[in-house]
Design an enzyme around this catalytic site. Structure first.
Site, PDB file in Angstrom:
ATOM      1  N   HIS A 369      -4.713  46.317 -22.975  1.00 37.23           N
ATOM      2  CA  HIS A 369      -4.563  44.986 -21.769  1.00 37.23           C
ATOM      3  C   HIS A 369      -5.645  43.870 -21.836  1.00 37.23           C
ATOM      4  O   HIS A 369      -5.828  42.769 -20.896  1.00 37.23           O
ATOM      5  CB  HIS A 369      -3.752  44.954 -20.642  1.00 37.23           C
ATOM      6  N   LYS A 558      -2.677  34.379  -8.685  1.00 36.72           N
ATOM      7  CA  LYS A 558      -3.225  34.857  -9.287  1.00 36.72           C
ATOM      8  C   LYS A 558      -4.748  35.705  -8.840  1.00 36.72           C
ATOM      9  O   LYS A 558      -5.179  35.068  -8.433  1.00 36.72           O
ATOM     10  CB  LYS A 558      -3.028  34.952 -10.530  1.00 36.72           C
ATOM     11  N   ARG A 559      -4.976  36.573  -9.688  1.00 35.92           N
ATOM     12  CA  ARG A 559      -5.987  37.788  -9.483  1.00 35.92           C
ATOM     13  C   ARG A 559      -7.345  36.409  -9.846  1.00 35.92           C
ATOM     14  O   ARG A 559      -6.772  35.580 -10.485  1.00 35.92           O
ATOM     15  CB  ARG A 559      -6.690  38.636  -9.957  1.00 35.92           C
ATOM     16  N   LYS A 564      -9.050  32.701 -15.691  1.00 36.46           N
ATOM     17  CA  LYS A 564      -8.347  32.127 -15.189  1.00 36.46           C
ATOM     18  C   LYS A 564      -8.311  30.416 -14.433  1.00 36.46           C
ATOM     19  O   LYS A 564      -7.336  30.261 -14.300  1.00 36.46           O
ATOM     20  CB  LYS A 564      -7.112  33.515 -13.741  1.00 36.46           C
ATOM     21  N   THR A 666       2.429  37.846 -15.816  1.00 39.88           N
ATOM     22  CA  THR A 666       4.059  37.625 -15.769  1.00 39.88           C
ATOM     23  C   THR A 666       3.915  37.086 -14.696  1.00 39.88           C
ATOM     24  O   THR A 666       4.950  37.060 -14.746  1.00 39.88           O
ATOM     25  CB  THR A 666       3.984  39.914 -15.381  1.00 39.88           C
ATOM     26  N   LYS A 670       7.701  35.473 -14.019  1.00 39.17           N
ATOM     27  CA  LYS A 670       8.783  34.823 -12.414  1.00 39.17           C
ATOM     28  C   LYS A 670       8.743  33.127 -12.049  1.00 39.17           C
ATOM     29  O   LYS A 670      10.473  33.520 -11.784  1.00 39.17           O
ATOM     30  CB  LYS A 670       7.400  35.745 -11.818  1.00 39.17           C
TER      31      LYS A 670
END
Length: 820
Positions: A369, A558-559, A564, A666, A670
């Site tokens: 991952h 998100k985290r 990110k 993911t 969504k």
């Protein structure tokens, strides 16, 4: 039979179902609480509805387990340190096919099912994408009648409950079990003993053979709590097994103990109970890292021992184990499955090493991952060896034999040997163990898999090219579309005149035929507005901020992590705030920016990023002029249930990680499935989303993966050059320390002194341009809605049903088992 006859028959069946549910509900309330239903508080109503659902589920669960045993079907066990399953009541009612009937039953009793559903706590078994993916996967296994089960830890506390206090993230314990967990079944008769510490060695026997001796081990009892995973309208119920650490059965026998013995017993109790107390102990200390390793082996040993024990009780031959059992290692946390299965086969079942190794490799498969080498788990040999002496011996032997093969293939190539050795430089590399001990290694998006093969795991790919494959992630449309956005699901049903996509999500592509239909697009716009109102109501209730649903909803949830790039997002908002103040000609459509996500307690830069977001939000939201054009909201304690409100409300999905860093993502799926337009880099699954919808229905910006990797290789990137040459960059960097929002020297230094490791400054102008493109497209309402419809219609390829079918066919070798 005529349509009217069919409708009449359906109506009779529906009314019969309602009567059955009503009787069960009333009797369950009487039995459980000794009260009339009119006297039940809301939480007891929730528990009563859950109890009725469990009555139906348990019947199917027993039938499913019996069918698997009688037919001796091959089964897969999916090991993951996280299973972020969210609330289960709503999804279980949908999957049982009783949601509509139960809603009417509750209305007939002057009760509200939606209110009862809101009483359920989110299950604290995960943090982010890894755990949510695992949850989607076990949902899809059950939906497709695949014999597959999850294995995880029953954490007493989740990651943490995030509170925003005085502009900072504060972590408090997430006591998700405080009112119990309605869906679990404790199985003490299936407890397993797990051994830690002690001294392990091989002792020579009189006949010359060697026998393992493991002296003075500390034994911890692992007790399983089983959670049913309900298939969609198919009577299949699989199992998520959660392991809880408990003291041994004879622990309470204190007898005549000295004070020292009593102290030792209490220390033992404290140690045992600490194993499953917290998800992800803080690994910034040696003690925290040691506890993480303890947790991982506890999960693996309990899970693998249980699997082997159950297999043997069916009467099947241990030499055929790999033909009936598949074990999947989700990320490196459960990599010790390889060594534990070898231990059981060699030490307990008496198999020769080579036979055991063939079975182990054929049984195990590994999903990677992460592309970042620093994120691949490694454990110091000294700590590992003292904690797990027998497992260390097995890994050392696996590595010795593996290195012999490497040396034979690449003679005199020391660099190759070091790059592929499981034990290297005083550390045990978990990803390498998982690869060496598995028959399949997969990435989770095509670009991710390609980068693994060309960089991070290139040596292993070169050695075992046929082992590597891609399985792009997916999400369950039953939760993230049918459950989270029922109005949109109804529109799709009516538009394609079929519900077939509920079972076969690939049929969503039939919605493509309606993307030019103005009536459908207007209905889609009305549904989006409805969902935006719902989110605005949530924000008003929880944040006390008024949000206009007529603005663009631009969302990044998100985290919180540097790669990110939430920091780039808020820097752009700072730039936009300045532009609105200083340039009267700048007139973008009013936009509300939403952020959500947790920062790890010890991750300073991530927590500083949250602090900046909150400071900027406070300044902008209180500006009497700008706040009507621009607003910023941080969604506290973002999780699965809040996500079910957030994803359907988005106009724009921010997926802006540095290209090459995000394995898949993911959340992008969504958002897409609910009609948001992706604004993102060519990273992770964004690449495949772009292929699915076309350039006109996505907005791409920034460096490409190859360009990022070349900068890393050459070391030619300069953050200071970006600061000196780019006035937009210089503006926002200076705003961090000029008092506009407080003192953020920490973030300025991180970007400039740290040389902007994730290229925020390099991509900044391109990011500004991407927002301009969003605004231009949004100005044409029907064209925007058409893009939203195209995203929805082409989201089926990102269903976890598709992903799981690929795993089942190409990795696990399992087949559907129909329950009569």
């Amino acid at each position: 039979m005529s349509k009217s006859d069919k409708k009449s028959t359906h109506s009779k069946e529906f009314e019969k179902l309602k009567e059955n549910l009503k009787n069960r509900f009333i009797s369950s309330a009487h039995i459980m609480f000794g009260r009339d239903i009119t006297e039940l508080p809301l939480n007891d109503i929730y528990k009563t509805v859950a109890a009725v659902a469990k009555q139906l589920i348990s019947e199917y669960w027993i039938q499913t387990n019996k069918a698997y045993m009688d037919r001796q079907v091959k089964q897969v066990y999916y090991f993951s340190i996280e299973f972020l399953i969210g609330r289960l009541l709503k999804s279980n009612l949908i999957n049982l096919g009783i949601d509509e009937a139960f809603k009417e039953v509750m209305e007939d009793l002057d009760l509200n099912l939606d209110d009862a559903i809101e009483e359920e706590m989110d299950v604290g078994l995960g943090n982010g994408g890894l755990g949510r993916l695992a949850a989607c996967f076990i949902d899809s296994m059950a939906a497709h009648r695949l014999p597959g089960h999850g294995c995880c830890i029953r954490y007493q506390y989740g990651l943490f409950e995030q509170k925003i206090i005085q502009g900072n993230q504060v972590e408090i314990p997430d006591n998700w079990l405080r009112d119990g967990f309605a869906w679990e079944y404790r199985k003490p008769d299936k407890a397993i003993n797990v051994k830690f510490n002690g001294n392990a060695y091989m002792k020579k026997q009189p006949d010359g053979s060697l026998k393992l001796v493991h002296e003075d081990a500390m034994v911890v009892m692992a007790v399983p709590y089983d959670v049913p995973i309900v298939g969609y309208h198919n009577k299949t119920v699989n199992t998520l097994r959660l392991w809880n650490s408990e003291v041994n059965r004879d622990f309470s026998d204190y007898g005549m103990l000295t004070h020292e013995q009593m102290r030792q017993k209490q220390e033992y109790r404290n140690f045992v109970e600490s194993i499953t107390q917290y998800l992800y102990p803080d690994d910034s200390s040696n003690e925290g890292r040691r506890m993480r390793l303890i947790q991982e082996y506890f999960l693996v040993s309990a899970g693998v021992q249980s699997i082997v024990r159950h297999y043997l009780r069916t009467g099947m031959n241990i030499h055929e184990f790999d033909k009936k059992i598949a074990i999947h290692i989700n990320d490196t946390h459960p990599a010790l499955c390889v060594a534990e299965l070898m231990r059981i086969l060699v030490d307990e079942q008496g198999l020769e090493w080579n036979d055991a190794w063939i079975i182990t490799r054929n049984t195990c498969a590994y999903t990677n991952h992460t592309i970042m080498p620093e994120a691949l788990e490694r454990w110091g040999v000294d700590m590992f060896k003292s904690l797990l002496p027998r497992i260390y011996m097995i890994i050392d032997e696996i590595n010795r034999r593996h290195c012999e093969y490497i040396t034979a293939r690449y003679p005199n190539n020391v660099d190759k040997l070091r790059a592929m050795s499981i034990i290297e430089n005083g550390e045990i590399h978990m990803a390498r163990l998982a690869i060496v001990g598995s028959h399949s290694v997969n990435g989770v998006a095509r670009i991710h898999t390609d980068i693994l093969k060309s960089t991070t795991l290139h040596d292993f790919y070169e050695y075992w090219p046929r082992m590597f494959n891609n399985k792009t992630n997916g999400i369950t449309h039953r939760r993230w579309l049918m459950g989270a956005n029922p109005e949109l699901a109804d529109l799709i049903d009516a538009t394609i005149n079929s519900r077939i996509w509920h079972r076969h999500p690939e049929q969503l592509d039939l919605f493509n035929e309606a993307v030019d239909n103005p009536r459908v697009l207007r209905a889609l716009g009305e549904i989006k507005h409805l969902r935006k109102i719902r989110l605005a109501e949530y924000i008003k209730s929880h944040n006390r901020i008024d949000v206009d649903p007529n603005t663009i909803f631009d969302i990044q949830v998100k985290r919180i992590h540097s790669y990110k790039r939430q920091l780039m997002n808020i820097l752009h908002i700072i730039w936009q705030f300045h532009k609105l103040q200083s340039d009267p000609s700048y007139n973008p459509p009013p936009t509300t920016y939403f952020f959500g996500g947790k920062a790890a307690p010890g991750y300073f830069i991530a927590k500083e990023t949250i602090r900046l977001i909150l400071a900027v939000a406070k300044k902008i939201n209180n500006d009497p002029v700008i706040s009507s054009k621009l607003k910023v909201v941080f969604i506290e304690n973002f999780g699965v249930s809040i996500g079910e409100i957030v994803y359907p409300a988005a106009d724009v999905s921010e997926r802006i990680s540095t290209a090459s860093k995000e394995a898949s993502g993911t959340g992008n799926m969504k958002f897409m499935m609910n009609g948001a337009i992706t604004l993102g880099t060519l990273d992770g699954a964004n690449v495949e989303i772009r292929e699915a919808v076309g350039d006109d229905n996505i907005v791409i910006f920034g460096l490409k993966a190859g360009e990022v990797l070349r900068f890393y290789e050459t070391g030619t990137y300069s953050a200071w050059q970006q600061f000196n040459d780019n006035p937009n960059v210089r503006l926002v960097i200076d705003k961090l320390t000029d008092g506009s929002f407080g003192n953020f020297h920490s973030l300025r230094d991180y970007l400039l002194q740290g040389n902007d490791e994730f290229f925020i400054l390099k991509d900044f102008n391109s990011y500004i341009d991407a927002h301009s493109e969003i605004y231009a497209r949004y100005s044409d309402n029907l064209a925007w809605l058409k893009s939203a419809a195209i995203n929805i219609a082409n989201s089926a390829r990102f269903s976890s049903d598709r992903t799981i079918d690929e795993y089942a066919d190409e990795i696990w070798g399992i087949e559907p088992c129909k329950i009569q």
